[in-house]
Motif scaffolding. Structure first.
Motif, short mmCIF file in Angstrom:
data_model
loop_
_atom_site.label_atom_id
_atom_site.label_comp_id
_atom_site.label_asym_id
_atom_site.label_seq_id
_atom_site.Cartn_x
_atom_site.Cartn_y
_atom_site.Cartn_z
N GLY A 1 0.81 -1.21 0.00
CA GLY A 1 0.00 0.00 0.00
C GLY A 1 0.85 1.25 0.00
N LEU A 2 2.01 1.18 0.65
CA LEU A 2 2.90 2.33 0.71
C LEU A 2 3.39 2.72 -0.68
CD1 LEU A 2 4.40 4.35 2.49
CD2 LEU A 2 6.22 2.66 2.78
N SER A 3 3.57 1.75 -1.56
CA SER A 3 4.00 2.07 -2.92
C SER A 3 2.93 2.89 -3.65
CB SER A 3 4.30 0.79 -3.70
OG SER A 3 3.14 0.01 -3.89
N GLY A 4 1.66 2.63 -3.35
CA GLY A 4 0.59 3.42 -3.94
C GLY A 4 0.62 4.86 -3.45
N ILE A 5 0.89 5.03 -2.16
CA ILE A 5 0.98 6.38 -1.59
C ILE A 5 2.12 7.15 -2.26
CG2 ILE A 5 1.45 7.70 0.51
CD1 ILE A 5 0.24 5.37 2.10
N LEU A 6 3.27 6.51 -2.40
CA LEU A 6 4.42 7.18 -3.00
C LEU A 6 4.20 7.43 -4.49
CD1 LEU A 6 7.32 5.28 -1.20
CD2 LEU A 6 6.56 7.63 -0.82
N THR B 1 7.26 -3.98 -2.76
CA THR B 1 6.54 -5.25 -2.89
C THR B 1 7.48 -6.42 -2.62
OG1 THR B 1 4.97 -4.31 -4.48
CG2 THR B 1 5.21 -6.71 -4.46
N THR B 2 8.72 -6.33 -3.11
CA THR B 2 9.71 -7.37 -2.84
C THR B 2 9.98 -7.50 -1.35
OG1 THR B 2 10.77 -7.00 -4.99
CG2 THR B 2 12.07 -8.15 -3.31
N GLY C 1 -3.78 3.86 -1.63
CA GLY C 1 -2.59 3.30 -0.98
C GLY C 1 -2.70 3.35 0.53
N SER C 2 -3.25 4.44 1.06
CA SER C 2 -3.42 4.57 2.51
C SER C 2 -4.40 3.53 3.03
CB SER C 2 -3.91 5.99 2.85
OG SER C 2 -3.00 6.97 2.42
N TRP C 3 -5.48 3.36 2.29
CA TRP C 3 -6.49 2.37 2.70
C TRP C 3 -5.90 0.97 2.68
CZ3 TRP C 3 -10.11 -0.39 -1.02
CH2 TRP C 3 -11.01 -1.19 -0.31
N MET C 4 -5.17 0.62 1.62
CA MET C 4 -4.57 -0.70 1.52
C MET C 4 -3.48 -0.90 2.59
SD MET C 4 -6.17 -2.24 -0.86
CE MET C 4 -5.11 -3.62 -1.25
N HIS C 5 -2.74 0.15 2.89
CA HIS C 5 -1.67 0.05 3.88
C HIS C 5 -2.24 -0.30 5.26
CE1 HIS C 5 2.07 0.87 5.98
NE2 HIS C 5 1.43 1.70 6.77
N PHE C 6 -3.31 0.40 5.64
CA PHE C 6 -3.88 0.15 6.96
C PHE C 6 -4.73 -1.12 6.99
CE2 PHE C 6 -3.09 4.77 7.27
CZ PHE C 6 -2.32 4.77 8.41
N LYS C 7 -5.22 -1.55 5.83
CA LYS C 7 -6.06 -2.76 5.77
C LYS C 7 -5.21 -4.03 5.76
CE LYS C 7 -9.77 -5.00 3.17
NZ LYS C 7 -10.69 -4.90 1.99
N TYR C 8 -4.06 -4.00 5.05
CA TYR C 8 -3.26 -5.20 4.87
C TYR C 8 -1.86 -5.13 5.46
CZ TYR C 8 -6.86 -6.49 1.45
OH TYR C 8 -8.06 -6.80 0.83
N ASP C 9 -1.19 -3.99 5.29
CA ASP C 9 0.23 -3.92 5.67
C ASP C 9 0.48 -3.81 7.16
OD1 ASP C 9 0.47 -3.95 2.97
OD2 ASP C 9 1.24 -1.92 2.74
N THR C 10 -0.48 -3.26 7.89
CA THR C 10 -0.27 -3.05 9.32
C THR C 10 -0.77 -4.18 10.18
OG1 THR C 10 -2.36 -1.80 9.45
CG2 THR C 10 -0.35 -0.54 9.04
#
Length: 202
Positions: free
Chosen positions: A28-33, A86-87, A192-201
């Motif tokens: 998700g962070l890659s989407g934010i950037l 992603t890697t 990206g923020s939504w995906m980061h908090f939904k999956y990455d955290t």
């Protein structure tokens, strides 16, 4: 074994099947950037056009070439950032970064982008650039929807949004630049923020 145990086993089997058929390590962070890069690139292009050409973009001028280079740099930085993050996420999850699923994901994502990019270059060479912003959004949206079946299904919603914005841009070419900013910049940051908090955290 109780019914609850059966349901738990079925849920685990479904989860394993989903992981084996989908590449779920997108960051998700890659989407934010990527959205941040797009906003910076748009600001640079806007400054060039308004400062040196009175708001008129001439296709054979250095300003157009500078804007095109800025667009290419935004794409390159976004791709590199996406690959690196992603890697890293895949390694943290103990998942393979390059297998049959990720190959299908890349193939289904890249085909609409390549076709769209070539089409946009053709119409630019013909001096028709009013709808280029809308077309970029449309082909990018198609790429996201096409690739979503091999990744996190949520990316198709971002694809739908890009398609709608692209169609509006095709209908109202005068707003193409701002719709491009909204689609590639703002929506990437929100998604990206939504995906980061939904999956990455997790």
């Amino acid at each position: 074994m109780t019914q609850q145990d059966y349901l738990k086993d079925l849920s685990e089997i479904k989860d394993l099947m989903n992981k084996s058929s989908r590449f779920i390590s997108l960051s998700g962070l890659s989407g934010i950037l990527a959205g941040t890069y797009a906003l910076i690139g748009a600001a640079v292009a806007y400054w060039l056009v308004t400062t040196y050409s009175n708001g008129v973009l001439i296709l054979d001028g250095w300003i157009f070439r500078s804007c095109l280079l800025t667009l290419v740099l935004v794409a390159v930085f976004s791709i590199i950032t996406g690959i690196l993050l992603t890697t890293r996420k895949a390694k943290q999850q103990g998942a393979k970064i390059w297998d049959s699923t990720s190959k299908r994901l890349v193939l289904n994502f890249i085909i609409p982008l390549v076709v769209g990019g070539l089409y946009i270059l053709i119409i630019l060479s013909q001096g028709k650039y009013g709808q280029s912003g809308g077309l970029m959004l449309i082909f990018y949206g198609l790429a996201l929807v096409n690739a979503s079946k091999y990744s996190i299904g949520d990316i198709r919603y971002l694809g739908y949004i890009q398609l709608v914005l692209g169609l509006i841009g095709a209908w109202q070419p005068g707003f193409g630049f701002w719709l491009w900013v909204l689609g590639f910049g703002v929506m990437h940051i929100i998604y990206g923020s939504w995906m980061h908090f939904k999956y990455d955290t997790k």
